[in-house]
Motif scaffolding. Structure first.
Motif: not given
Length: 776
Positions: A47-75
């Motif tokens: 479990i401890l190794i998995l927590m390191v593997a999934v970088e449990s201390w930070k949120a996942p980065f959800p964006y990938r190339l080619g993703m479509f956003f109808e309303h765009g993304i604002v900072a």
């Protein structure tokens, strides 16, 4: 006393306390078990190794190339992004301002006056041009064929004329040649004095290092004084130094050294021949200075204010936009306070614990061999860790291949363990992968759909082509589900029905699924070795009668070989009847008695009819040791020939802890006749060491082996006698507890019994008697 309630409630409370005490005692007993603690430690470490593997201390980065956003993304916040182009431009500019460094040896210039003096003396002493040394003539330009090209038009056509002029300058009728030459050399020393400061460079050094003559700057370092001097290429090139504006040519043009002016052409030619290269390029110093200058320029950042549009509405994310989104993500992560990270870590830890408990409960209930063995449990958990690590690593662009390690692992678990365990593991892995990579619910559905196809199609693996075909099936499933989910998520189906980006991503995922099929098919021997299992492919390969062990068995113990073939035939049919692995039983039956080939003459099926039994001259206990020893000998032979562990398990378990009844009865008879030998007839000494059958297949093997051997003792094998014999043997082993450690149920034992009876009746069926031929 009223405070404690009624007598009934006090009794209930006491019972509850007793139950709690028993539970606590049971828990303490469980935790005190060293093996249990080891397994719990392995799970916690996982479990401890998995927590390191999934970088449990930070949120996942959800964006990938080619993703479509109808309303765009604002900072959502102000952030800075490194501008590599501008940074590199300024660093390159700063680097270009650094001069080239040359090492200068001025001592080489000091040798020139003596060389010139020797040549002038030679001219003064020569009566004609022919008396001069050929090298001196070439140096002074008196040999037209060896004259430097840039001086060809500056000399008279006849070299004798030049020689006469030179001789008149260095000698006179009053024989004061020495003083004239001394005066000329004094002026020459003054003329070339600037060369000691500037030096002379080799033209090739400038060309090889791409030093521009009019643009680049040069710094020379004096080897004697270690002083640095900044110069231009014009200052150190000999042709430029000898030109009208050079450090040597200018004094000659302006008559600073009047005695040398008549010698201008000859002197210039001589210097070209004799002047040494005093400047050597120093690439290390130049590189160090340029790197230092480059590193002094700090990285340049572009600032994006909150509310800046990062992705335009209706646009697909490209490389530049992905870099902006990544920069915003990193900037926001740096601002997350420590207590929030602690909360996130705690939540993920609890989620992993829940999944661990879910999978652990299934292992304890259905896969005790894995759950209770630290080595097997470690292998199972290590594969899970590796899968999640690779899935996260491959989930980013340009791979987008998280499905590859997932379905490969699911296929392996379906082959090694069972379908239920594989689908449960697939559920856990898909959840962790999606949550740790920012995957959507739709992506989770895609992963589970592909995993379900992999699991449901792997009841058995009869050939490697099965896995390849499964790869195509998984690829088709991925394509349809991924394409369908992305399609229905849009309001206007017609516009996105053949969207190139969606089709490409669907094909890419399908390709990874196909690759997983090939990967598992090619790795099957290593998978079997790692997990200690055998697939139907390996079993079919082992069933070939040309196997060295089977060939040796035929040669040494043909009776045992025929017995093994019969056991394989009836055992496979019985196993198939209850849904067990009949192929495994058949192949294991071929090898279950290989230990008998070491002492074949001690086993009745290998004895020649009418010959004396070797056991007649042995004590029952010794005969029992020989009979029992074939199990150990068989295990040793199997390991020497690298048979898989499941086959070795059959060799060990096919007799369980049953009694060698014949010799035990003989021992009892001898004990009755000789009371002093009562201890020689202890039942425990006449039992096989075991272990008892651990699987349904091993239980079927035990019964098949027993009834096949016993049926040969029937003088008249009628169906009724066969049925009675089989039933008595089955009941004897059932009552002896031989099936207590395998999962055979009473109903399955009954089915096995019926199958064995049917098979034996078929083997011993009666035949009609053909009429004899009449004599003529």
């Amino acid at each position: 006393m009223a405070f404690f309630g009624s007598k009934k409630s006090r009794t209930a409370l006491a019972a509850s306390l007793r139950d709690s005490s028993k539970l606590s005692s049971r828990l303490r007993e469980l935790l005190s078990n060293r093996g249990t603690l080891s397994r719990l430690s392995v799970c916690l470490l996982t479990i401890l190794i998995l927590m390191v593997a999934v970088e449990s201390w930070k949120a996942p980065f959800p964006y990938r190339l080619g993703m479509f956003f109808e309303h765009g993304i604002v900072a959502n916040s102000t952030f800075k992004v490194a501008n590599p182009i501008e940074t590199d431009r300024q660093r390159t500019q700063k680097e270009s301002e650094v001069p080239y460094y040359f090492k200068h040896n001025p001592n080489l210039i000091d040798k020139l006056p003596e060389l010139l003096k020797d040549d002038l003396i030679a001219i003064a002493n020569a009566k004609s041009l022919d008396e001069l040394n050929t090298d001196i003539r070439a140096e002074l330009g008196l040999t037209p064929s060896r004259r430097l090209e840039q001086f060809r038009d500056q000399f008279p056509e006849e070299p004798e004329q030049t020689f006469a002029e030179l001789k008149s300058l260095v000698s006179s009728p009053d024989s004061k040649d020495t003083q004239k030459i001394k005066d000329l050399i004094d002026d020459f020393k003054k003329l070339i004095a600037p060369l000691s400061d500037f030096g002379i460079v080799n033209e090739n050094d400038l060309a090889q290092n791409q030093i521009r003559i009019y643009d680049d700057k040069i710094t020379i370092i004096n080897d004697v004084t270690n002083e640095e001097k900044k110069v231009t290429p014009f200052d150190i090139r000999l042709p430029d130094q000898l030109s009208a504006n050079g450090v040597i040519g200018l004094p000659l043009e302006t008559n600073v050294y009047k005695r040398l002016v008549p010698l201008k052409e000859v002197l210039s030619h001589w210097i070209h021949f004799q002047a040494p290269t005093t400047l050597v390029y120093d690439p290390q110093r130049t590189l160090e200075e340029r790197n230092q200058a480059r590193n002094q320029v700090e990285e340049i950042f572009d600032t994006f204010q909150r509310g800046t549009i990062l992705v335009e509405p209706g646009q697909l994310i490209d490389d530049n936009q992905l870099a902006l989104l990544r920069a915003e993500y990193e900037a926001k992560e740096k601002k997350v306070p420590s207590y929030e990270r602690g909360i996130r870590i705690t939540i993920i830890f609890l989620m992993l614990v829940v999944l661990a408990v879910l999978n652990g409960y299934h292992l304890l209930r259905n896969k005790k061999a894995v759950a209770r063995t630290v080595s097997r449990l470690s292998i199972y958990l290590s594969v899970i860790i590796l899968t999640i690590f690779l899935a996260r690593l491959l989930s980013y662009d340009p791979w987008r291949a998280e499905v590859l390690p997932l379905v490969a692992t699911v296929m392996v678990f379906a082959i090694v363990y069972d379908q239920m365990m594989a689908i449960l593991t697939a559920l856990s892995l898909s959840l962790v992968i999606c949550l740790s990579t920012g995957g959507s619910l739709g992506h989770f559905v895609v992963l589970m759909s592909v995993s379900a196809v992999a699991v449901t199609s792997l009841g058995n693996v009869s050939s490697r082509s099965t896995l390849i075909k499964l790869g195509f099936g998984m690829g088709l499933t991925y394509f349809l589900v991924y394409w369908g989910i992305n399609l229905i998520n849009n309001q206007e189906l017609s516009n996105d029905f053949f969207d190139q980006q969606i089709v490409w991503e669907s094909l890419q995922g399908a390709g990874w699924c196909l690759a997983a099929g090939y990967l598992v098919a090619g790795s099957l021997p290593f998978i079997e070795s790692l997990f200690g299992v055998v697939t139907d492919i390996s079993l079919l390969e082992m069933s070939n009668v040309s196997h060295p062990l089977l060939q040796e068995l035929v040669r040494r113990a043909p009776g045992t070989y025929n017995h093994s073939i019969s056991v394989a035939t009836i055992g496979e049919a019985a196993a198939d009847k209850i849904g067990a692995n009949g192929l495994l039983v058949r192949v294991a039956a071929y090898y279950h008695d290989i230990g008998k080939m070491l002492k074949p003459q001690y086993f009745i099926e290998n004895m020649v009819q009418g010959s004396e039994s070797l056991h007649d001259n042995l004590a029952p206990a010794m005969s029992t040791l020989i009979i029992i020893g074939h199990v150990k000998d068989g295990v040793d032979l199997a390991r020497q020939h690298n048979l898989p562990q499941p086959i070795i398990d059959f060799i060990e378990q096919h007799h369980g802890t049953t009694l060698v009844e014949y010799f035990f009865r003989e021992a009892e008879k001898q004990a009755d006749l000789s009371p002093d030998h009562k201890t020689d007839a202890e039942e425990s000494s006449f039992r096989y060491p075991g272990p008892r059958p651990q699987t349904r297949e091993a239980g079927v093997m035990m019964l098949s082996d027993a009834v096949e051997s016993a049926s040969r003792t029937l003088s008249d094998p009628t169906p009724k006698r066969i049925k009675s014999l089989v039933h008595s043997l089955v009941m004897k082993r059932l009552l002896d507890g031989q099936f207590n450690e395998c999962s055979l149920t009473l109903s399955e034992i009954n089915v096995v019994e019926e199958s064995l009876v049917k098979s034996l009746i078929g083997i011993y069926h009666g035949r009609i008697k053909y009429p004899e031929e009449r004599s003529a």
